[in-house]
Structure formats: structure tokens, C-alpha cells
Scaffold this active site. Structure first.
Site, mmCIF file in Angstrom:
data_model
loop_
_atom_site.group_PDB
_atom_site.id
_atom_site.type_symbol
_atom_site.label_atom_id
_atom_site.label_comp_id
_atom_site.label_asym_id
_atom_site.label_seq_id
_atom_site.Cartn_x
_atom_site.Cartn_y
_atom_site.Cartn_z
ATOM 1 N N GLY A 7 0.855 -1.192 0.000
ATOM 2 C CA GLY A 7 0.000 0.000 0.000
ATOM 3 C C GLY A 7 0.878 1.225 0.000
ATOM 4 N N LYS A 183 -4.508 7.398 19.807
ATOM 5 C CA LYS A 183 -4.526 8.041 18.482
ATOM 6 C C LYS A 183 -5.959 8.086 17.939
ATOM 7 C CE LYS A 183 -1.874 9.037 14.570
ATOM 8 N NZ LYS A 183 -1.690 8.478 13.236
#
Ligand SMILES: NC(=O)c1ccc[n+]([C@@H]2O[C@H](COP(=O)([O-])OP(=O)(O)OC[C@H]3O[C@@H](n4cnc5c(N)ncnc54)[C@H](OP(=O)(O)O)[C@@H]3O)[C@@H](O)[C@H]2O)c1
Length: 297
Positions: A7, A183
Site C-alpha cells: 500500500g 490516536k
């Protein structure tokens, strides 16, 4: 170390470029990007300058090397389909590291691969996919890696060292799940609010109404996390959120960038997962629900 970046978009190409300075790196990504890299090389500008050829493929069958480390850097909605391809190129000796955002990636990976093979990661490095062949490195940040069971293993130390030697400032954690949650909570306000209001990150603190909404969303997301068993302090996480907003003040969030290109967003893996977990724990999820509705409408 033999490393595959699965990716190779904004963050994957950046990591691949930096790691290629002292490792055998292979990039895997979409044809348009890979073709330019093979023809002209990968270019990174901004905080990092880099322009050279790295072996790059868009056909998984062409990756022939024994892979020590595979870094998964697709958007979270592409994880499942990617894992089905990854199965064909790695073996039980390969470490699979995710540096993706969202709460659902590790669960998806664990369904297919042994948990001992997986490393979790978060990064506050910033990068943008400008056009095929060109990535902009927008901000230096910190990367945190960890074993799922919290051990500080030799392979974790080795990979952290390799990252640091390549210029990716990295530390290890004995609780990577907690880092991923932190996060996610930070992203649960910044990403959808900047997308809905089409603004730079800094506007979330400059506008008093938005600044209050950031607080409310952060509070709800912290409550969901704590209902799930964490012990986060709201003030601490709000301060971390404000720090990220200040540090990335000039940035347009990745969710806003995807939204403006009419691409899918990672809202389901961030706010969507918080809603799912909040409902399971019978805690309020109304603000996260509202954000998902506004992004998906
Ligand atoms: N960019 C950042 O600054 C940053 C920072 C921290 C964390 N992250 C996280 O890292 C992850 C990746 O983000 P990103 O910004 O790098 O996204 P991105 O630029 O969209 O990169 C992902 C790349 O993978 C490609 N891809 C997806 N599925 C593929 C497949 N099956 N085969 C080949 N290529 C495939 C995508 O192509 P298509 O676009 O054509 O689908 C895209 O080029 C996300 O979870 C993000 O939240 C990003």
C-alpha cells in the site's frame, strides 16, 4: 532487512523511501504510482528530499524475495482485501506491521495471521500523496511500535533500531493497543470536524464553538475507552489532542483530503468502532454517531 511496503501511498512511500537507505525495500501499490517509480524514480519533497528508483510492483506475483518485514499501509477499509493478497507472499517467519489508523486493523489481521507475527504501530509522521511518483513529507513525527502481548522482544528492538537508523524517529511500547486507542480518540474529533467544516486543523482551536465541540467529542470518546477498560484521563487526552492540532496547524486532515477527492474515508474504523464499542458497553455515543452521519450523508 528485506521489507515490503504493502500500500505504497502517502505514508507507505515515505517509510519505504527512508528505509531503502539501509534495507532491501520493495514497494507494492497502484499501477499509476508504480509505473512512474519504475520509470523516473520515487520523489519525496518537503521535510525530506529523496529521488531515486526503488523496486516497485503492482502485481503481487512479481514479488519474489523472502520477506522479513511487511508494512501494511493501506487505508483501513482496504485491510481485508489486502490481507488476502498478503497471504500469498509471506510465510510464518515474516513480521507483519500495521501503521494504519483505526481500531479494527489488528482484529482483521489476527483473523488470518498468528498474533505472534503481528506488530502494532502508530505514527504521527505526516505525508501527502501529491500525484503518482510524488509524495510530500509534511511533518516529522514519532512512530511507536509494539508486540501485541506487550513484550519487548528482540525483533521489536531490532525493527525499532532499523527505523531509527533510517531516520524514522521510533520508540517501542509495552502497550501498543493503548497507543492505538489514544490516536483513535485524538482522530475522533480532529478528522471528522475538519472534514465537516472544511478547515485546516488550526481552525478547530481558533474557533471557540469548534474548540468546545472538540472537547465534547474528546470527552465522549474517552468515556467509551474507559468503559472498555482503559483508565484515560480526559484532561491528558484533550491536551494531547490540542498538541496534535497545534503541531499540525497548517495541515488539512487526511479525512478531509479523501472527502474532497470523493474517496472513502476511515470514519468507520475510527468513530464507527467507537460507537460499536460504546454501545456494547452501554455508554453514550451520540456525538460520534452525529459525526458519522454528517460524514456519510
Ligand atoms: N498520510 C499520513 O500522513 C498518515 C499518517 C499516519 C497514519 N496514516 C495512516 O496510514 C494509512 C495509509 O494512509 P495514507 O495516507 O498513506 O493512504 P494512501 O495515500 O491512500 O495510501 C494507501 C495506498 O495503498 C493503495 N492500495 C490500497 N489497496 C491496495 C491494493 N489492494 N493493492 C495495491 N495498492 C493498494 C491505495 O490506492 P488507492 O488510493 O487507489 O486505493 C493508496 O495508493 C491509513 O490508515 C492512514 O490513516 C497516514
Amino acid at each position: 532487512m528485506n521489507i515490503v511496503i504493502f500500500g505504497s501511498g502517502a505514508i507507505g512511500s515515505l517509510f519505504g523511501a527512508l528505509l531503502s537507505n539501509n534495507n532491501n525495500v520493495v514497494l507494492y501499490g497502484r499501477k499509476s504510482h508504480i509505473d512512474i517509480i519504475n520509470k523516473e524514480g520515487l520523489e519525496i519533497n518537503g521535510k525530506t528530499f529523496f529521488h531515486k528508483k526503488i523496486p516497485a510492483f503492482c502485481n503481487i506475483k512479481e514479488i519474489k524475495m523472502d520477506i522479513d518485514l511487511l508494512i501494511l499501509s493501506v487505508k483501513s477499509y482496504d485491510t481485508d482485501i489486502s490481507l488476502n493478497l498478503i497471504k500469498n507472499i509471506i510465510d510464518s517467519e515474516t513480521t507483519l506491521l500495521t501503521i494504519q489508523n483505526g481500531l479494527d486493523n489488528i482484529d482483521k489481521i489476527r483473523k488470518i495471521f498468528n498474533h505472534k507475527q503481528i506488530l502494532g504501530g502508530v505514527t504521527t509522521q505526516g505525508s501527502i500523496f501529491v500525484k503518482p511518483g510524488l509524495i510530500s513529507h509534511t511533518g516529522f513525527g514519532e512512530t511507536i511500535l509494539g508486540e501485541l502481548d506487550g513484550t519487548i522482544s528482540d525483533r521489536l528492538k531490532k525493527i525499532v533500531k532499523i527505523f531509527n537508523n533510517s531516520g524514522i524517529i521510533t520508540k517501542y511500547s509495552n502497550d501498543i493497543n493503548k497507543e492505538i486507542w489514544i490516536k483513535t480518540i485524538i482522530n475522533s474529533s480532529i478528522n471528522p470536524l475538519t472534514t465537516i467544516f472544511k478547515c485546516k486543523n488550526e481552525y478547530l482551536l481558533k474557533n471557540p464553538i469548534l474548540s468546545n465541540i472538540v472537547k465534547l467529542v474528546c470527552n465522549e470518546s474517552v468515556r467509551i475507552a474507559n468503559a472498555e477498560g482503559f483508565d484515560f484521563n480526559y484532561d491528558d487526552i484533550l491536551n494531547k489532542t490540542k498538541k496534535v492540532i497545534n503541531y499540525t496547524c497548517d495541515n488539512y486532515s487526511s479525512m478531509l483530503q479523501s472527502y474532497e477527492k470523493y474517496k472513502k474515508t476511515e470514519i468507520k474504523s475510527i468513530n464507527g468502532k467507537l460507537i460499536e464499542i460504546g454501545k456494547k458497553q452501554n455508554t453514550d455515543t451520540i456525538l460520534n454517531e452525529l459525526l458519522v452521519l454528517l460524514i456519510e450523508s
